[in-house]
Design a protein around this motif. Structure first.
Motif, mmCIF file in Angstrom:
data_model
loop_
_atom_site.group_PDB
_atom_site.id
_atom_site.type_symbol
_atom_site.label_atom_id
_atom_site.label_comp_id
_atom_site.label_asym_id
_atom_site.label_seq_id
_atom_site.Cartn_x
_atom_site.Cartn_y
_atom_site.Cartn_z
ATOM 1 N N GLY A 73 -19.100 -57.419 5.378
ATOM 2 C CA GLY A 73 -18.174 -57.094 4.310
ATOM 3 C C GLY A 73 -16.742 -57.267 4.756
ATOM 4 N N ASN A 74 -15.827 -56.658 4.016
ATOM 5 C CA ASN A 74 -14.404 -56.810 4.281
ATOM 6 C C ASN A 74 -13.749 -55.484 4.641
ATOM 7 N N LEU A 75 -12.573 -55.573 5.226
ATOM 8 C CA LEU A 75 -11.810 -54.380 5.574
ATOM 9 C C LEU A 75 -11.398 -53.593 4.345
ATOM 10 N N SER A 76 -11.299 -54.292 3.216
ATOM 11 C CA SER A 76 -10.782 -53.689 1.989
ATOM 12 C C SER A 76 -11.447 -54.312 0.777
ATOM 13 N N LEU A 77 -11.552 -53.550 -0.309
ATOM 14 C CA LEU A 77 -12.006 -54.111 -1.572
ATOM 15 C C LEU A 77 -10.928 -54.969 -2.217
ATOM 16 N N ALA A 78 -9.696 -54.766 -1.801
ATOM 17 C CA ALA A 78 -8.568 -55.409 -2.468
ATOM 18 C C ALA A 78 -8.248 -56.794 -1.943
ATOM 19 N N LYS A 79 -8.672 -57.084 -0.700
ATOM 20 C CA LYS A 79 -8.308 -58.380 -0.133
ATOM 21 C C LYS A 79 -9.334 -58.780 0.921
ATOM 22 N N PRO A 80 -9.467 -60.098 1.166
ATOM 23 C CA PRO A 80 -10.441 -60.555 2.155
ATOM 24 C C PRO A 80 -10.007 -60.204 3.579
ATOM 25 N N GLY A 81 -10.953 -60.308 4.487
ATOM 26 C CA GLY A 81 -10.737 -59.992 5.895
ATOM 27 C C GLY A 81 -11.990 -59.332 6.421
ATOM 28 N N ALA A 82 -12.861 -60.131 7.023
ATOM 29 C CA ALA A 82 -14.197 -59.666 7.382
ATOM 30 C C ALA A 82 -14.171 -58.590 8.465
ATOM 31 N N VAL A 83 -15.068 -57.611 8.342
ATOM 32 C CA VAL A 83 -15.244 -56.619 9.401
ATOM 33 C C VAL A 83 -16.105 -57.220 10.508
ATOM 34 N N ASP A 84 -15.908 -56.697 11.708
ATOM 35 C CA ASP A 84 -16.741 -57.090 12.839
ATOM 36 C C ASP A 84 -16.759 -55.931 13.828
ATOM 37 N N GLU A 85 -17.245 -56.160 15.034
ATOM 38 C CA GLU A 85 -17.385 -55.081 16.005
ATOM 39 C C GLU A 85 -16.057 -54.501 16.454
ATOM 40 N N ASN A 86 -14.955 -55.207 16.163
ATOM 41 C CA ASN A 86 -13.634 -54.731 16.569
ATOM 42 C C ASN A 86 -12.851 -54.083 15.432
ATOM 43 N N SER A 87 -13.454 -53.986 14.251
ATOM 44 C CA SER A 87 -12.777 -53.319 13.144
ATOM 45 C C SER A 87 -12.677 -51.825 13.423
#
Length: 440
Positions: free
Chosen positions: A84-98
């Motif tokens: 998924g993403n860091l936010s519902l408002a804008k893209p930016g994929a989560v990963d192990e460093n989020s």
């Protein structure tokens, strides 16, 4: 900066202890002899129901992200499913460093920090807290936990370190206490984890105590909810251990965590305050009300970008999946990671064991039939805890498995994610067993 706490809506029995299903899921995962090999591949392909569950929540925009991690033994990295993403408002994929607000997943870290000092002989497991913090010497106990603050009796016995580690000291909690005691916690700024800079309708604006020392002193002035070592009741006791650690170690609480746990574990992304340079990795925390989602603590304006007035060992940390997995990996190594000892094997073994005093009656409590160690649930070979914004973590020493669930929403009971996760895992395991049997 005012602190607004909606955790009282999240910290019910279901929200706190449904993470036991995650521990059970770990057992199911390892029941397959080929489970470890599967984790070396694309986990989503081998766990389609788990992946579909995670993807459904994200694609339907119920959540910005849902990420699960699994790691075996001392494997350097955990393997993932979901995203998924860091936010519902804008893209930016989560990963192990989020970065995620881990709330009460801070408790096992504080618990193990306490075990380090016990192992070094600087604290005693059954040492009276008043020997370190004299203000707690002559405690009073409410006759009625929700009653008049003047209607009290003397404590029958002193509060001990063991009781603080296991929520059996009789202390209250801003998110658990009722009536005059809860009002006094709010008035005195006895807060734990922070939620948002924004006002939250229906919840009081609470000004935190000016520092951990003042927080502890104010706490000592209020009566206990229960006689020490008689009842299990979720409490602010782990936060108080932060002050105990400061006094005994001669270091500020977070500095001690950094020196004795974070640095030696290689945890480079765990803080009470997210540095401005790392804010781009922070997830949004969303609120869920009546099926509608809204930004509760947007990353760009997060309260976790501010320094906390009170560094809360019970619910104040932000961490990453990679960092927390390293903490779990250290526990799974009985104190050892990357060839180095962070804490002794004995300290880990004691810390993950059931430490509840024998005098405590668990009948009717949230932990009936369970155990509690140094800041986390202890049952059999498993140890772990969850956080108010949906995160979960556990280690299973028999299976050599470490596992976490990562997401950010409140209240955590708004969605049945934890139950659905176990059902999805069971379905995938059944399919794997059937396939293996057919191939045999």
């Amino acid at each position: 900066m005012p602190v607004h706490d909606i955790a009282s809506t999240a910290l019910t029995r279901r929200a706190l202890f449904r993470h036991s299903a995650l521990l059970a899921g770990g057992a199911a995962l390892a029941s397959l002899p080929f489970g470890r090999q599967l984790l070396a591949h694309d986990v989503a392909e081998n766990w389609p129901n788990v992946a579909a569950m995670a993807n459904r929540y994200v694609s339907e925009r119920k959540l910005a992200n849902l990420l699960l991690t699994f790691g075996w033994r001392q494997e350097d990295h955990a393997h993932t499913v979901g995203g998924g993403n860091l936010s519902l408002a804008k893209p930016g994929a989560v990963d192990e460093n989020s970065l995620y607000r881990i709330y009460s997943m801070s408790k096992p870290i504080t618990g193990m920090a306490t075990m380090i000092l016990i192992d070094e002989g600087k604290l005693g497991l059954d040492q009276p807290v008043a020997e370190i913090l004299p203000a707690f010497r002559d405690m009073r106990v409410l006759v009625d936990p929700a009653g008049d603050l003047q209607d009290t009796v003397p404590a029958d016995r002193p509060i001990t370190i063991r009781q603080l580690l296991t929520h059996t000291a009789g202390l209250g909690y801003q998110i658990i206490s009722k009536g005059p005691l809860q009002a006094a916690y709010n008035e005195q700024g006895l807060v734990g984890g922070r939620v948002s800079r924004m006002p939250i309708p229906g919840f009081p604006v609470v000004t935190p105590a000016p520092g951990l020392a003042a927080w502890a002193d104010r706490l000592a002035e209020l009566p206990l909810m229960y006689q020490p070592a008689t009842k299990w009741s979720y409490s602010c006791s782990i936060d108080l251990l932060g002050r105990v650690i400061e006094v005994v170690s001669g270091m500020e609480f977070e500095a001690f965590l950094k020196k004795r746990i974070f640095d030696p574990c290689g945890m480079t992304s765990t803080w009470m305050q997210v540095p401005a340079s790392e804010a781009h990795r922070l997830t949004d925390n969303i609120g869920v009300l009546g099926g509608n989602v809204f930004p509760l603590d947007p990353a760009a304006n997060s309260i976790y970008l501010d320094a906390p007035e009170v560094p809360a060992g019970g619910g104040g940390l932000v961490s990453s999946p990679k960092d927390y997995d390293r903490f779990l990996r250290m526990l799974l190594g009985y104190g050892r990671i990357d060839g180095k000892f962070v804490m002794s094997e004995e300290a880990v073994r004691v810390g993950v064991s059931d430490l509840i005093p024998a005098t405590v009656d668990l009948t009717g409590s949230w932990l009936e039939g369970e155990g509690h160690g140094a800041g986390g649930r202890s049952k059999g070979a498993t140890f772990g805890w969850g956080g108010a914004a949906g995160t979960l973590a556990s280690v299973d020493f028999d299976l050599n498995l470490r596992s976490c669930l990562w997401t950010q929403y409140m209240p955590s009971e708004a969605y049945p994610i934890r139950d659905e996760f176990i059902a999805a895992m069971d379905a995938d395991l059944a399919a794997m067993r059937a396939k293996k049997k057919k191939a045999a």
